[in-house]
Design an enzyme around this catalytic site. Structure first.
Site, mmCIF file in Angstrom:
data_model
loop_
_atom_site.group_PDB
_atom_site.id
_atom_site.type_symbol
_atom_site.label_atom_id
_atom_site.label_comp_id
_atom_site.label_asym_id
_atom_site.label_seq_id
_atom_site.Cartn_x
_atom_site.Cartn_y
_atom_site.Cartn_z
ATOM 1 N N GLU A 94 3.106 -0.838 -78.506
ATOM 2 C CA GLU A 94 2.583 -2.073 -77.900
ATOM 3 C C GLU A 94 3.762 -2.974 -77.537
ATOM 4 O O GLU A 94 4.809 -2.934 -78.196
ATOM 5 C CB GLU A 94 1.623 -2.737 -78.918
ATOM 6 N N ASP A 95 3.596 -3.752 -76.492
ATOM 7 C CA ASP A 95 4.693 -4.631 -76.062
ATOM 8 C C ASP A 95 4.916 -5.798 -77.023
ATOM 9 O O ASP A 95 6.001 -5.955 -77.578
ATOM 10 C CB ASP A 95 4.497 -5.117 -74.612
ATOM 11 N N ASP A 98 1.345 -10.828 -80.919
ATOM 12 C CA ASP A 98 1.293 -12.287 -80.803
ATOM 13 C C ASP A 98 0.274 -12.804 -81.829
ATOM 14 O O ASP A 98 0.617 -12.964 -82.999
ATOM 15 C CB ASP A 98 0.938 -12.629 -79.352
ATOM 16 N N PHE A 148 6.991 -17.702 -73.763
ATOM 17 C CA PHE A 148 6.257 -16.745 -72.943
ATOM 18 C C PHE A 148 7.294 -15.904 -72.217
ATOM 19 O O PHE A 148 8.090 -16.418 -71.445
ATOM 20 C CB PHE A 148 5.312 -17.432 -71.954
ATOM 21 N N ARG A 161 6.961 -7.170 -64.202
ATOM 22 C CA ARG A 161 7.036 -6.025 -65.118
ATOM 23 C C ARG A 161 8.274 -5.168 -64.862
ATOM 24 O O ARG A 161 8.755 -4.467 -65.738
ATOM 25 C CB ARG A 161 5.796 -5.126 -64.972
HETATM 26 P P1 IMP Z 1 -2.292 -10.721 -79.161
HETATM 27 O O1 IMP Z 1 -3.609 -10.047 -79.001
HETATM 28 O O2 IMP Z 1 -2.418 -12.206 -79.165
HETATM 29 O O3 IMP Z 1 -1.453 -10.211 -80.314
HETATM 30 O O4 IMP Z 1 -1.498 -10.495 -77.825
HETATM 31 C C1 IMP Z 1 -0.910 -9.332 -77.473
HETATM 32 C C2 IMP Z 1 -1.010 -9.153 -75.978
HETATM 33 O O5 IMP Z 1 -0.846 -10.384 -75.256
HETATM 34 C C3 IMP Z 1 0.115 -8.261 -75.546
HETATM 35 O O6 IMP Z 1 -0.400 -6.978 -75.324
HETATM 36 C C4 IMP Z 1 0.630 -8.878 -74.285
HETATM 37 O O7 IMP Z 1 0.116 -8.178 -73.178
HETATM 38 C C5 IMP Z 1 0.096 -10.294 -74.234
HETATM 39 N N1 IMP Z 1 1.175 -11.283 -74.481
HETATM 40 C C6 IMP Z 1 1.348 -12.051 -75.577
HETATM 41 N N2 IMP Z 1 2.428 -12.823 -75.461
HETATM 42 C C7 IMP Z 1 2.970 -12.532 -74.257
HETATM 43 C C8 IMP Z 1 4.142 -12.993 -73.560
HETATM 44 O O8 IMP Z 1 4.938 -13.824 -74.017
HETATM 45 N N3 IMP Z 1 4.362 -12.445 -72.335
HETATM 46 C C9 IMP Z 1 3.551 -11.501 -71.778
HETATM 47 N N4 IMP Z 1 2.456 -11.040 -72.395
HETATM 48 C C10 IMP Z 1 2.169 -11.546 -73.626
HETATM 49 MG MG MG Z 2 -0.362 -8.348 -70.731
#
Ligand code: IMP
Ligand code: MG
Length: 170
Positions: A94-95, A98, A148, A161
């Protein structure tokens, strides 16, 4: 405006060391690498090329969150894996971690529906400041502050991307 936050050289050197860690753990055992689209594709493609094994199988899953910029907590799986990973060792890529909602949903889904024998998680970035659910991952690239970020697979409205580095979008 884009400001370089983690440059290409730093990313690759970190990726290589995570690749070594994974390689030491999986040895030549069959392992299924799953990339969560789209944000993890470059991380995924880079890391697997540094792992010496003739037993890596890859697949893709895709999630969508109804969030705009803020997480609503509703995560939908919009594309499932196509391989049968029952009783197999899986590593999910996963990238960004958050709030944790995306990964938590994915982990629960894969475990319940696909029943792998093991499931590990590798993330490129960890943003601990916004965490809602507490979860543990196995491999982390970089821990970052609450910016971000875009590039190296990550987007803002589907753009950026393709950047070879990670940048802060201001
Ligand atoms: P979570 O569900 O809040 O943990 O968010 C994870 C997803 O939100 C990741 O798969 C990202 O695609 C997106 N995301 C969260 N923070 C960022 C950011 O700073 N830049 C780009 N995408 C983000
Ligand atoms: Mg995304």
């Amino acid at each position: 405006m884009l400001k370089i936050y983690i440059d290409e050289k730093k990313i690759i050197s970190r990726i290589k060391s995570i690749a070594r860690e994974i390689e030491n753990e999986i040895k030549d055992k069959e392992t299924v690498f799953i990339s969560n689209l789209k944000g993890s594709i470059i991380f995924f493609a880079d890391i697997m090329r540094f792992i010496k094994s003739n037993n890596i199988i890859i697949d893709f899953i895709a999630t969508e969150s109804y969030r705009g910029k803020e997480s609503s907590g509703e995560i939908k799986i919009i594309k499932d894996i196509s391989l049968d990973v029952f009783d197999k060792d899986v590593i999910l890529f996963e990238d960004i971690l958050d709030t944790g909602l995306t990964l938590q949903t994915l982990i629960n889904y894969i475990k319940e529906v696909h029943k792998p024998s093991s499931l590990k998680v590798a993330i490129l970035l960890d943003k601990p400041s916004r965490r809602i659910v507490d979860l543990k991952v196995d491999y982390t690239g970089f821990v970052i502050e609450d910016f971000f970020v875009v590039g190296y697979g990550m987007d803002y409205n589907e753009r950026y991307r393709n950047l070879p580095y990670i940048a802060i979008l201001e």
